[in-house]
Scaffold this motif. Structure first.
Motif, PDB file in Angstrom:
ATOM      1  N   THR A  72       0.834  -1.197   0.000  1.00  0.00           N
ATOM      2  CA  THR A  72       0.000   0.000   0.000  1.00  0.00           C
ATOM      3  C   THR A  72       0.872   1.251   0.000  1.00  0.00           C
ATOM      4  O   THR A  72       1.875   1.320   0.709  1.00  0.00           O
ATOM      5  CB  THR A  72      -0.927   0.003   1.225  1.00  0.00           C
ATOM      6  N   LEU A  73       0.473   2.220  -0.779  1.00  0.00           N
ATOM      7  CA  LEU A  73       1.201   3.491  -0.826  1.00  0.00           C
ATOM      8  C   LEU A  73       0.718   4.427   0.284  1.00  0.00           C
ATOM      9  O   LEU A  73      -0.402   4.284   0.782  1.00  0.00           O
ATOM     10  CB  LEU A  73       0.990   4.173  -2.183  1.00  0.00           C
ATOM     11  N   SER A  74       1.559   5.361   0.651  1.00  0.00           N
ATOM     12  CA  SER A  74       1.210   6.343   1.674  1.00  0.00           C
ATOM     13  C   SER A  74       1.767   7.707   1.267  1.00  0.00           C
ATOM     14  O   SER A  74       2.405   7.849   0.216  1.00  0.00           O
ATOM     15  CB  SER A  74       1.784   5.936   3.038  1.00  0.00           C
ATOM     16  N   LEU A 110      -6.637   2.894  -1.021  1.00  0.00           N
ATOM     17  CA  LEU A 110      -6.984   2.657  -2.426  1.00  0.00           C
ATOM     18  C   LEU A 110      -5.786   2.829  -3.348  1.00  0.00           C
ATOM     19  O   LEU A 110      -5.939   2.797  -4.567  1.00  0.00           O
ATOM     20  CB  LEU A 110      -8.103   3.616  -2.861  1.00  0.00           C
ATOM     21  N   ALA A 111      -4.602   3.025  -2.765  1.00  0.00           N
ATOM     22  CA  ALA A 111      -3.384   3.223  -3.551  1.00  0.00           C
ATOM     23  C   ALA A 111      -2.439   2.041  -3.336  1.00  0.00           C
ATOM     24  O   ALA A 111      -2.132   1.676  -2.204  1.00  0.00           O
ATOM     25  CB  ALA A 111      -2.696   4.524  -3.137  1.00  0.00           C
ATOM     26  N   LEU A 112      -1.992   1.467  -4.422  1.00  0.00           N
ATOM     27  CA  LEU A 112      -1.114   0.296  -4.345  1.00  0.00           C
ATOM     28  C   LEU A 112       0.095   0.509  -5.243  1.00  0.00           C
ATOM     29  O   LEU A 112      -0.020   0.984  -6.375  1.00  0.00           O
ATOM     30  CB  LEU A 112      -1.867  -0.959  -4.783  1.00  0.00           C
ATOM     31  N   GLY A 113       1.276   0.168  -4.731  1.00  0.00           N
ATOM     32  CA  GLY A 113       2.512   0.329  -5.495  1.00  0.00           C
ATOM     33  C   GLY A 113       3.180  -1.000  -5.785  1.00  0.00           C
ATOM     34  O   GLY A 113       3.066  -1.954  -5.008  1.00  0.00           O
ATOM     35  N   LEU A 114       3.865  -1.059  -6.912  1.00  0.00           N
ATOM     36  CA  LEU A 114       4.691  -2.211  -7.268  1.00  0.00           C
ATOM     37  C   LEU A 114       6.136  -1.780  -7.104  1.00  0.00           C
ATOM     38  O   LEU A 114       6.581  -0.802  -7.732  1.00  0.00           O
ATOM     39  CB  LEU A 114       4.420  -2.649  -8.704  1.00  0.00           C
ATOM     40  N   LEU A 147       9.893   2.401  -6.468  1.00  0.00           N
ATOM     41  CA  LEU A 147       8.571   2.298  -7.079  1.00  0.00           C
ATOM     42  C   LEU A 147       8.700   2.159  -8.597  1.00  0.00           C
ATOM     43  O   LEU A 147       9.311   2.994  -9.256  1.00  0.00           O
ATOM     44  CB  LEU A 147       7.746   3.545  -6.744  1.00  0.00           C
ATOM     45  N   VAL A 148       8.102   1.096  -9.165  1.00  0.00           N
ATOM     46  CA  VAL A 148       8.133   0.892 -10.620  1.00  0.00           C
ATOM     47  C   VAL A 148       6.730   0.911 -11.227  1.00  0.00           C
ATOM     48  O   VAL A 148       6.581   0.967 -12.459  1.00  0.00           O
ATOM     49  CB  VAL A 148       8.855  -0.419 -10.990  1.00  0.00           C
ATOM     50  N   GLY A 149       5.702   0.851 -10.391  1.00  0.00           N
ATOM     51  CA  GLY A 149       4.335   0.892 -10.892  1.00  0.00           C
ATOM     52  C   GLY A 149       3.379   1.298  -9.788  1.00  0.00           C
ATOM     53  O   GLY A 149       3.688   1.135  -8.600  1.00  0.00           O
ATOM     54  N   MET A 150       2.206   1.834 -10.160  1.00  0.00           N
ATOM     55  CA  MET A 150       1.269   2.288  -9.122  1.00  0.00           C
ATOM     56  C   MET A 150      -0.164   2.313  -9.629  1.00  0.00           C
ATOM     57  O   MET A 150      -0.430   2.389 -10.839  1.00  0.00           O
ATOM     58  CB  MET A 150       1.645   3.686  -8.631  1.00  0.00           C
ATOM     59  N   VAL A 151      -1.083   2.223  -8.669  1.00  0.00           N
ATOM     60  CA  VAL A 151      -2.503   2.454  -8.887  1.00  0.00           C
ATOM     61  C   VAL A 151      -2.934   3.454  -7.819  1.00  0.00           C
ATOM     62  O   VAL A 151      -2.741   3.211  -6.623  1.00  0.00           O
ATOM     63  CB  VAL A 151      -3.344   1.167  -8.755  1.00  0.00           C
ATOM     64  N   ILE A 152      -3.503   4.589  -8.239  1.00  0.00           N
ATOM     65  CA  ILE A 152      -3.982   5.622  -7.323  1.00  0.00           C
ATOM     66  C   ILE A 152      -5.472   5.821  -7.577  1.00  0.00           C
ATOM     67  O   ILE A 152      -5.890   5.963  -8.732  1.00  0.00           O
ATOM     68  CB  ILE A 152      -3.253   6.967  -7.528  1.00  0.00           C
TER      69      ILE A 152
END
Length: 306
Positions: A72-74, A110-114, A147-152
């Motif tokens: 999860t992103l913050s 609701l934010a997820l990072g790769l 971080l190489v990918g994300m969904v926000i």
């Protein structure tokens, strides 16, 4: 000089040594031809299967080199998110800093990072997120969670993405931006750094995101807007193409896509998991549901809004 066969008075007969088939051999020849065609088709299919297998292995090898993982992103990932956004999207389609600050503050769940753990001795010229990355839990300071990918995303009460849902509100009752009680997740940013595209990482990230949102029960659907040429990627992930979007962001010209989160939708409608809804096979379950253009969904017995 070629002979005009139409002027010949006697029929042309194949010699015994000729490889031209005689009329009486047509059935046998046709059978041989069919067998040859079938062999050729199977050979081509086998060649295609091997090619796809090699491509799949190459993608897997590319992923394995990175050892990617999701988390999860913050707000602490703010600078990395901005650097990734700038690397992926043209200026008119980028999320602004203030919107990133807002979205990571009100809806970090609701934010997820790769991520991939990288070190300074690697070639990082195409990894603009490394300089903003946090150190990994290691004695080596140069090892960073990159971080190489994300969904926000945020949530809305509307059935799809709107211009208002993409805005940052001026106050708590502004009506724009994130609606905590909304049942639609609006994805605003999704992408993989260009240097790592073509390895299947986008699908890995998105499937992980869908799984998390499905199991969390916090929404009934996921919505996004996309350019027409990219809609096939999303329909392969279960999204429905809802046609031209009214969203004017970035100059407009978008397509609306929506994917129902089946488990959440079933719970929200308090439906019994019987007959049409088979909990042991959600793929079949999803296909059994009839999604209609008028915004209704039917299980064959009753209809509901979606």
């Amino acid at each position: 000089m070629p002979r005009d066969l139409n002027l010949s008075s006697s029929p042309v007969v194949a010699s015994p040594e000729s490889k031209t088939p005689r009329p009486e051999d047509n059935e046998e020849t046709a059978l041989r031809d069919d067998n040859f065609k079938e062999f050729t088709i199977h050979r081509d299919e086998r060649h295609l299967s091997m090619q796809l297998l090699r491509e799949g292995r190459a993608k897997a090898d590319g992923r394995n080199e990175l050892h990617p993982y999701v988390q999860t992103l913050s707000f602490s990932n703010l600078e990395s998110c901005i650097a990734l956004e700038d690397a992926i999207f043209p200026p008119q389609e980028r999320c602004t800093r203030d919107k990133f600050e807002y979205r990571l503050s009100v809806a970090p769940e609701l934010a997820l990072g790769l991520f991939s753990t990288m070190t300074s001795d690697q070639d990082l010229s195409s990894v603009p997120t490394y300089e903003h990355a946090r150190p990994a839990y290691s004695a080596q300071a140069s090892r960073k969670q990159t971080l190489v990918g994300m969904v926000i995303a945020t949530k809305t009460s509307a059935p799809g993405v709107t211009d208002a849902s993409m805005e940052r509100p001026d106050g708590p009752i502004d009506g724009r931006g994130h609606h905590e009680a909304g049942r639609t997740i609006c994805i605003h940013s999704f992408g993989i750094l260009p240097a790592f595209q073509g390895r299947g990482l986008g699908k890995v990230l998105f499937k992980s995101y869908l799984s998390r949102m499905e199991s969390s029960g916090i929404a009934d659907r996921i919505a996004l807007i996309s350019h027409e040429q990219l809609t096939g990627m999303y329909t392969n992930l279960g999204f429905m193409n809802k046609g031209k979007s009214d969203v004017k962001f970035g100059g407009g010209g978008w397509t609306d896509l929506v994917r129902m989160l089946l488990r959440s939708w079933i719970r929200s409608q308090d439906l019994a998991l019987t007959r049409t809804f088979r909990p042991t096979n959600l793929t079949t379950t999803y296909q059994d549901l009839a999604f209609k253009d008028d915004g209704m969904i039917s299980d064959g017995h009753r209809s509901y809004m979606y």
